[in-house]
Design a protein around this motif. Structure first.
Motif, PDB file in Angstrom:
ATOM      1  N   LEU A  30       0.890  -1.152   0.043  1.00  0.00           N
ATOM      2  CA  LEU A  30      -0.057   0.125  -0.054  1.00  0.00           C
ATOM      3  C   LEU A  30       0.953   1.316  -0.052  1.00  0.00           C
ATOM      4  O   LEU A  30       0.600   2.262  -0.681  1.00  0.00           O
ATOM      5  CB  LEU A  30      -0.962  -0.097   1.158  1.00  0.00           C
ATOM      6  CG  LEU A  30      -1.852   1.134   1.634  1.00  0.00           C
ATOM      7  CD1 LEU A  30      -2.773   1.387   0.247  1.00  0.00           C
ATOM      8  CD2 LEU A  30      -2.416   1.240   2.832  1.00  0.00           C
ATOM      9  N   THR A  31       2.028   1.221   0.917  1.00  0.00           N
ATOM     10  CA  THR A  31       2.810   2.251   0.929  1.00  0.00           C
ATOM     11  C   THR A  31       3.377   3.198  -0.256  1.00  0.00           C
ATOM     12  O   THR A  31       3.430   3.973  -0.863  1.00  0.00           O
ATOM     13  CB  THR A  31       3.926   2.088   1.766  1.00  0.00           C
ATOM     14  OG1 THR A  31       3.173   1.943   3.176  1.00  0.00           O
ATOM     15  CG2 THR A  31       4.876   3.155   1.928  1.00  0.00           C
ATOM     16  N   ASP A  32       3.838   1.813  -1.454  1.00  0.00           N
ATOM     17  CA  ASP A  32       4.356   2.279  -2.673  1.00  0.00           C
ATOM     18  C   ASP A  32       3.361   2.790  -3.342  1.00  0.00           C
ATOM     19  O   ASP A  32       3.454   3.847  -4.223  1.00  0.00           O
ATOM     20  CB  ASP A  32       4.713   0.902  -3.226  1.00  0.00           C
ATOM     21  CG  ASP A  32       5.634   1.067  -4.420  1.00  0.00           C
ATOM     22  OD1 ASP A  32       6.789   1.092  -4.362  1.00  0.00           O
ATOM     23  OD2 ASP A  32       5.326   1.368  -5.589  1.00  0.00           O
ATOM     24  N   TYR A  33       1.853   2.286  -3.407  1.00  0.00           N
ATOM     25  CA  TYR A  33       0.885   2.881  -4.244  1.00  0.00           C
ATOM     26  C   TYR A  33       0.416   4.313  -3.647  1.00  0.00           C
ATOM     27  O   TYR A  33       0.516   5.148  -4.704  1.00  0.00           O
ATOM     28  CB  TYR A  33      -0.379   2.085  -4.267  1.00  0.00           C
ATOM     29  CG  TYR A  33      -0.340   0.646  -5.097  1.00  0.00           C
ATOM     30  CD1 TYR A  33      -0.275   0.743  -6.280  1.00  0.00           C
ATOM     31  CD2 TYR A  33      -0.301  -0.483  -4.478  1.00  0.00           C
ATOM     32  CE1 TYR A  33      -0.558  -0.347  -7.192  1.00  0.00           C
ATOM     33  CE2 TYR A  33      -0.244  -1.709  -5.118  1.00  0.00           C
ATOM     34  CZ  TYR A  33      -0.363  -1.573  -6.561  1.00  0.00           C
ATOM     35  OH  TYR A  33      -0.490  -2.784  -7.322  1.00  0.00           O
ATOM     36  N   ILE A  34       0.550   4.345  -2.546  1.00  0.00           N
ATOM     37  CA  ILE A  34       0.052   5.709  -1.997  1.00  0.00           C
ATOM     38  C   ILE A  34       1.316   6.771  -2.440  1.00  0.00           C
ATOM     39  O   ILE A  34       1.006   8.041  -2.779  1.00  0.00           O
ATOM     40  CB  ILE A  34      -0.291   5.718  -0.551  1.00  0.00           C
ATOM     41  CG1 ILE A  34      -1.306   4.776  -0.277  1.00  0.00           C
ATOM     42  CG2 ILE A  34      -0.610   7.274   0.033  1.00  0.00           C
ATOM     43  CD1 ILE A  34      -2.482   4.896  -1.315  1.00  0.00           C
ATOM     44  N   ARG A  35       2.599   6.356  -2.384  1.00  0.00           N
ATOM     45  CA  ARG A  35       3.696   7.362  -2.467  1.00  0.00           C
ATOM     46  C   ARG A  35       3.375   7.714  -3.998  1.00  0.00           C
ATOM     47  O   ARG A  35       3.726   8.779  -4.293  1.00  0.00           O
ATOM     48  CB  ARG A  35       5.069   6.890  -2.218  1.00  0.00           C
ATOM     49  CG  ARG A  35       5.210   6.575  -0.593  1.00  0.00           C
ATOM     50  CD  ARG A  35       6.634   6.008  -0.310  1.00  0.00           C
ATOM     51  NE  ARG A  35       6.815   5.977   1.033  1.00  0.00           N
ATOM     52  CZ  ARG A  35       7.053   6.802   1.791  1.00  0.00           C
ATOM     53  NH1 ARG A  35       7.172   8.251   1.532  1.00  0.00           N
ATOM     54  NH2 ARG A  35       7.190   6.315   3.257  1.00  0.00           N
ATOM     55  N   GLU A  36       3.179   6.829  -4.833  1.00  0.00           N
ATOM     56  CA  GLU A  36       2.875   7.097  -6.410  1.00  0.00           C
ATOM     57  C   GLU A  36       1.768   8.094  -6.498  1.00  0.00           C
ATOM     58  O   GLU A  36       2.023   9.012  -7.259  1.00  0.00           O
ATOM     59  CB  GLU A  36       2.498   5.649  -7.243  1.00  0.00           C
ATOM     60  CG  GLU A  36       2.582   6.353  -8.524  1.00  0.00           C
ATOM     61  CD  GLU A  36       2.039   4.981  -9.307  1.00  0.00           C
ATOM     62  OE1 GLU A  36       1.681   5.060 -10.615  1.00  0.00           O
ATOM     63  OE2 GLU A  36       2.202   3.781  -8.703  1.00  0.00           O
TER      64      GLU A  36
END
Length: 415
Positions: A19-25
């Motif tokens: 999730l962290t990767d998606y939200i940072r994007e």
């Protein structure tokens, strides 16, 4: 344009890293303005990861333990902007003394006194203090202002440490000598939550009281009691185990939410969500060979919610699908009744209704409040997310394999 704030109740490291990767994007694209991570972790390892990954706490409940806030040296002062009504606790941990720490209580005893203590380092996370533990006290009536953020400055030099509160010299102590500097930790106490001034970070960590079960009402109340600040905000809220986000369609979901204030709650189209699975199968997006996804009784529970095997088969079907879409019968499916709030959105103006009592936030948001207000909820078909698991599914779910598969899907999107 109204700011967009994502709220996540965190967190389990292994599930939340995707999730962290998606939200940072999404933040890099300018789709999400701020990410508020509520640290409701239940293990020390997860808490330590959340702290490392997302930085110092912006807000902490009155029962939260000390949190790292910065440092002080003879070359650099510690400064903080602290919204709190009483009992601001500051711990000074000298770098050259691992056995002791100094504790300053500002506005203790109903905002009447300030005190200094020297305590064993082993007592740092213990909030109980002996009555005779103070080595210095001073009458400071009304030292903390409830009407504005309090300006706190700790100065260190060869002559000791000085404390200034709202530009007033409150105390100076030669016995606190910090030739090698010190770490500074802060907390509230005795019914007073502590909010530190905005550091400018777009990702902010919030810490609720550790003994609240369920804890989630604390987050809703935080925003509801700051209605003026957030009244123009578009809120997103997602579980920490959302393992796929169609970032390309997130902007459309937000615009729909913004343009349709008649709905109280709008949900994404969620993989592994009982109500969504029912409508996905009605639309022909889920084949009969996966079994029957019935209308969950009352919008809660049901065969999918209870079965790790069914959830695994559903995840595998989605992972193997070409376009990662499971359309509903219509672009918007209006809903009246309970549904799982794995990824939802509400408007900041509706915070006037959202000072939720302790209890079942899902039922309050999807049944009680819509019924009270005479408003529907909706599911938005074009925006897909995938939710890893419900509690009853855990025993039969191949969690590690699925996390690996969703991680590979996330990485493949970058290519």
């Amino acid at each position: 344009m109204a700011p967009v704030v994502l709220v996540t109740f965190a967190g389990r490291q292994k599930r939340m890293e995707i999730l962290t990767d998606y939200i940072r994007e999404a933040m890099d694209r300018g789709i999400i303005d701020e990410w508020h991570i509520w640290d409701f972790t239940r293990s020390q390892n997860d808490h330590e990861w959340i702290s490392r990954e997302f930085g110092p706490a912006r807000y902490m409940g009155s029962g939260a333990q000390y949190q790292l806030a910065g440092t002080v040296t003879n070359q650099s002062w510690f400064r903080a902007s602290a919204s709190i009504t009483n009992d601001l606790h500051i711990a000074i941990l000298p770098h050259d003394d691992s056995d002791h720490f100094f504790e300053i209580v500002i506005g203790g005893w109903d905002n009447q006194y300030t005190a200094l203590r020297k305590l064993p380092r082993s007592e740092l996370m213990n909030s109980e203090r002996p009555n005779d533990s103070a080595i210095w006290t001073r009458s400071t009536p009304g030292i903390l202002s409830p009407g504005m953020p309090n300006q706190i400055v700790l100065k260190s030099d060869a002559g000791g440490v000085q404390l200034h509160v709202n530009h007033v010299l409150v105390g100076q102590w030669q016995e606190i000598n910090l030739p090698f500097g010190a770490s500074i930790m802060v907390r509230g106490g005795w019914g007073a939550g502590l909010e530190l001034g905005n550091s400018g970070s777009r990702i902010q960590r919030f810490l609720g009281n550790p003994d609240e079960r369920p804890p989630y009402w604390q987050a809703y109340n935080y925003y509801a009691t700051r209605l003026q600040r957030f009244s123009d905000t578009v809120f997103l809220k997602c579980d920490d185990d959302i393992v796929y986000v169609d970032v390309d369609k997130l902007d459309g979901f937000i615009e729909f939410r913004r343009s349709n204030p008649n709905y109280f709650i709008v949900s994404a189209n969620v993989v592994n969500n009982g109500v969504c699975a029912y409508w996905q199968q009605v639309a022909g997006s889920l084949p009969d060979r996966l079994g029957q996804f019935e209308h969950p009784p009352g919008g809660f529970g049901g065969s999918l919610w209870q079965s790790g095997k069914r959830a695994t088969e559903l995840h595998d079907f989605f992972l193997q699908s070409h376009d990662k879409r499971l359309p509903l019968p219509a672009q918007v499916v209006e809903w009246k009744g309970r549904q799982s709030i794995n990824f939802i959105s509400w408007l900041g103006k509706d915070l006037v209704h959202m000072a939720l009592p302790k209890g079942d936030d899902e039922a309050q948001l999807t049944i009680d409040l819509p019924e009270l207000l005479g408003r529907l909820t909706a599911i938005y078909s074009d925006f897909m997310v995938s939710h890893l698991s419900f509690g009853p599914q855990e025993n039969g779910l191949d969690v590690d394999r699925l996390i690996d598969a969703y991680g590979a899907l996330m990485r493949a999107r970058r290519k």
